[in-house]
Design an enzyme around this catalytic site. Structure first.
Site, mmCIF file in Angstrom:
data_model
loop_
_atom_site.group_PDB
_atom_site.id
_atom_site.type_symbol
_atom_site.label_atom_id
_atom_site.label_comp_id
_atom_site.label_asym_id
_atom_site.label_seq_id
_atom_site.Cartn_x
_atom_site.Cartn_y
_atom_site.Cartn_z
ATOM 1 N N GLY A 1 2.224 -7.866 -0.871
ATOM 2 C CA GLY A 1 2.077 -8.890 -0.073
ATOM 3 C C GLY A 1 0.602 -9.368 -0.358
ATOM 4 N N ILE B 1 6.750 -0.850 -0.600
ATOM 5 C CA ILE B 1 6.441 -1.111 -1.409
ATOM 6 C C ILE B 1 5.199 -2.753 -1.534
ATOM 7 C CG2 ILE B 1 5.411 -2.075 -4.020
ATOM 8 C CD1 ILE B 1 5.228 0.924 -3.600
ATOM 9 N N ASP B 2 6.777 -3.652 -0.749
ATOM 10 C CA ASP B 2 6.229 -4.635 -0.617
ATOM 11 C C ASP B 2 5.021 -5.133 0.498
ATOM 12 O OD1 ASP B 2 8.765 -7.377 -1.420
ATOM 13 O OD2 ASP B 2 9.840 -5.278 -0.255
ATOM 14 N N TYR B 3 4.717 -4.369 1.111
ATOM 15 C CA TYR B 3 3.605 -4.644 2.030
ATOM 16 C C TYR B 3 1.931 -4.458 0.995
ATOM 17 C CZ TYR B 3 0.155 -4.318 5.746
ATOM 18 O OH TYR B 3 -0.774 -4.309 6.562
#
Length: 403
Positions: free
Chosen positions: A175, A170-172
């Site tokens: 971001g 989910i960081d992608y």
């Protein structure tokens, strides 16, 4: 040869973020010409600097997320360090961080502290859980897997197997969302002259990623009609073993995907089989239906099937590992692998930029910085004299790389 002007040339970003989500957002902005000053802890820097794998001592995750940035190793807890940070804020367009709620406020660098210093500042913060609410208010730490777990992205095949994480980190997408929010705020500032506070969080992005099925799930008690052709999409497996690997099949964009696929495979029209005639029957008999397809797919190689199915309108693709994808000619055509020269690790291949502005293209200008590589240069730009810079170094306010 000089690089063409970037779309964000002249925009200065103070990047307090670390690891994945924030650095991804700021790197994409840096690729388009923004002057990103990465503000890091002296002696340690971004946590990902110490996370491998490594090439000649250089962290590959760090290298892949921090090109085109300058590093300022700054002790913001020191009064002189905070004063330097405020000078930077006065000249900046954007500040980005992904600390827990309250961390920047304790340093005197929260939005309420900085807005009077620079009313045009876009202050962008990304957290694990959000701005308010029970998780944010108790200062709960956040992480990709936690957000996927609580945002509905763990998959359980059956009651006898433990749930496992599905989807990408989910960081992608968080971001990407953070970068998009910054750009929207910059556009708003161009119209109003005022900066603003911009936030996103891992949990909200994870939940929003259910955009396709979310509305149906939220209104499930009011559904009056089933999935129709969507039932066939659910009934047909998405991958099948071939003679030499695996093939993905997309049973979509057709009024009857089972008919199209089975005819293209040379099985005749399975949609006329009484067991599979209606969408509900296909779901109920998906086992024998997929077994017929599987037996046929196993008779040829993946490339042979793609060459045969594509002209017949069946959407399909070769299931590849990352290493195989890296050799894909379309990846090369999209310039999704670029090479940069790193002073310590030499030539490095890293991921390119997926968004392409053809008039103001992204560029790779500088390698990921060593910790504090640009500390003295940034201080000089703020008007500190050589004597004052030596004093900053002696006091440990700023740091430069150790040779």
């Amino acid at each position: 040869m000089t690089n063409p002007p970037g779309a964000l040339q002249g925009i200065r970003i103070l990047d307090f973020s670390h690891v994945f989500q924030g650095p991804l957002a700021t790197q994409l902005l840096a690729d388009y010409g923004a002057d990103v000053i990465k503000i890091e802890r002296p002696g340690a820097g971004d946590w990902s600097r110490s996370w491998g794998p490594f090439v000649d001592g250089v962290s590959m995750p760090f290298a892949n997320l921090n090109r085109n940035k300058r590093s300022l190793a700054l002790n913001t807890k020191h009064p002189t360090g905070k004063a330097l940070a405020l000078k930077l804020v006065a000249q900046a367009d954007v500040l980005v961080h992904n600390f827990r709620s309250g961390v920047m406020e304790k340093l005197g660098l929260g939005y309420a502290d900085l807005q009077p210093v620079n009313p045009r500042l876009i202050y962008a913060a990304s957290s694990g859980w959000g701005d308010h609410g029970p998780y944010a208010e108790r200062g709960r730490g956040g992480h990709d897997l936690m957000a996927r777990a609580e945002g509905g992205w763990f998959y359980q095949a059956d009651s006898h197997t433990p749930p496992t994480p599905a989807g990408i980190s989910i960081d992608y997408p968080a971001g990407l969302m953070l970068g998009q929010a910054i750009l929207m705020a910059l556009l708003a500032r161009a119209q109003t002259g005022q900066g603003q506070y911009v936030t996103t969080d891992l949990l909200s992005v994870a939940f929003h990623a259910h955009s396709w099925i979310g509305a149906a799930e939220l209104n499930h008690t009011r559904l009056t009609r089933g999935q129709g052709v969507g039932a066939t999409e659910d009934a047909i497996e998405k991958s099948f073993r071939t003679q030499d690997g695996w093939i993905e099949v997309s049973p979509v964009f057709s009024d009857d995907a089972l008919r199209d696929i089975s005819v293209a495979l040379g099985l005749g029209d399975l949609a006329q089989d009484e067991r599979f005639r209606e969408p509900a029957a296909r779901l109920a008999n998906r086992g024998p239906m997929n077994e017929l397809l599987a037996q046929r797919f196993a008779q040829k190689t993946t490339d042979e099937w793609i060459a045969e199915l594509e002209p017949k309108g069946v959407l399909c693709g070769k299931i590849q590992s990352f290493a195989q994808a890296a050799e894909d000619p379309q990846i090369a055509a999209n310039n999704m692998i670029v090479e940069m020269d790193h002073p310590q690790a030499g030539a490095l291949r890293v991921l390119g930029t997926p968004a392409r502005l053809h008039g103001t293209p992204p560029t790779v200008r500088i390698a990921p910085p060593r910790l504090g590589e640009h500390s003295t240069a940034v201080a000089a730009e703020l008007g500190y004299s050589p004597v004052e810079i030596d004093e900053l170094l002696a006091q440990g306010v700023i740091e430069i790389p150790k040779e």
